[in-house]
Write a protein that holds these residues in place. Structure first.
Motif, PDB file in Angstrom:
ATOM      1  N   UNK A  20      -8.332  38.699  70.833  1.00 52.52           N
ATOM      2  CA  UNK A  20      -8.471  37.756  69.716  1.00 52.52           C
ATOM      3  C   UNK A  20      -9.446  36.628  70.013  1.00 52.52           C
ATOM      4  N   UNK A  21      -9.429  36.085  71.225  1.00 52.30           N
ATOM      5  CA  UNK A  21     -10.336  34.984  71.550  1.00 52.30           C
ATOM      6  C   UNK A  21     -11.748  35.460  71.866  1.00 52.30           C
ATOM      7  N   UNK A  22     -11.965  36.758  71.909  1.00 55.78           N
ATOM      8  CA  UNK A  22     -13.269  37.305  72.228  1.00 55.78           C
ATOM      9  C   UNK A  22     -13.998  37.846  70.996  1.00 55.78           C
ATOM     10  N   UNK A  23     -13.441  37.663  69.818  1.00 53.58           N
ATOM     11  CA  UNK A  23     -14.017  38.267  68.622  1.00 53.58           C
ATOM     12  C   UNK A  23     -15.391  37.692  68.279  1.00 53.58           C
ATOM     13  N   UNK A  24     -15.660  36.435  68.640  1.00 50.16           N
ATOM     14  CA  UNK A  24     -16.977  35.866  68.356  1.00 50.16           C
ATOM     15  C   UNK A  24     -18.044  36.560  69.195  1.00 50.16           C
ATOM     16  N   UNK A  25     -17.724  36.886  70.442  1.00 52.05           N
ATOM     17  CA  UNK A  25     -18.656  37.580  71.321  1.00 52.05           C
ATOM     18  C   UNK A  25     -17.855  38.597  72.137  1.00 52.05           C
ATOM     19  N   UNK A  26     -17.643  39.807  71.602  1.00 50.62           N
ATOM     20  CA  UNK A  26     -16.789  40.770  72.290  1.00 50.62           C
ATOM     21  C   UNK A  26     -17.349  41.247  73.638  1.00 50.62           C
ATOM     22  N   UNK A  27     -18.643  41.128  73.819  1.00 55.81           N
ATOM     23  CA  UNK A  27     -19.260  41.546  75.078  1.00 55.81           C
ATOM     24  C   UNK A  27     -19.809  40.317  75.774  1.00 55.81           C
ATOM     25  N   UNK A  28     -18.925  39.586  76.399  1.00 55.60           N
ATOM     26  CA  UNK A  28     -19.290  38.353  77.082  1.00 55.60           C
ATOM     27  C   UNK A  28     -19.977  38.706  78.396  1.00 55.60           C
ATOM     28  N   UNK A  29     -21.290  38.583  78.430  1.00 55.23           N
ATOM     29  CA  UNK A  29     -22.050  38.976  79.612  1.00 55.23           C
ATOM     30  C   UNK A  29     -22.258  37.783  80.537  1.00 55.23           C
TER      31      UNK A  29
END
Length: 112
Positions: A20-29
């Motif tokens: 849920x907290x990663x929906x803005x950037x699902x692939x946090x590189x």
């Protein structure tokens, strides 16, 4: 042609709490500068991928002083050899009742 991909059900990531907290950037590189890279023109990235996966999985700091590819290949070959040796020493059982298939290059022997 089979329509298999048309039957695919997409995952709704917003319903999974861990994402849920990663929906803005699902692939946090994360980008790292100055790390060892394979030689230009070399098509063998395997040792680098394996080494970096190992570093990241153990939470270690990435090396930036160069990786010895020859040493990495020897290390991974030794690990695979050790794994193979340990596997051959272990007795194992199987529920498969079918006889083993002959090797493709073998000749079936007569009963005589």
């Amino acid at each position: 042609m089979s329509g298999f991909l048309d039957q695919k059900v997409c995952t709704d990531w917003s319903t999974i709490e861990a994402y849920r907290d990663k929906m803005a950037n699902p692939f946090d590189e994360q980008y790292f500068n100055g790390i060892s890279q394979q030689t230009i023109g070399s098509l063998d990235c395997g040792p680098f991928v394996a080494a970096y996966v190992e570093y990241l999985s153990y939470g270690l700091q990435l090396q930036n002083d160069g990786l010895d590819v020859g040493l990495l290949c020897k290390r991974y070959a030794a690990l695979l050899w050790k794994y193979g040796e340990a596997k051959t020493q272990k007795p194992y059982a199987t529920d498969v009742k079918h006889p083993r298939r002959p090797k493709p290059n073998s000749i079936a022997l007569d009963e005589e």
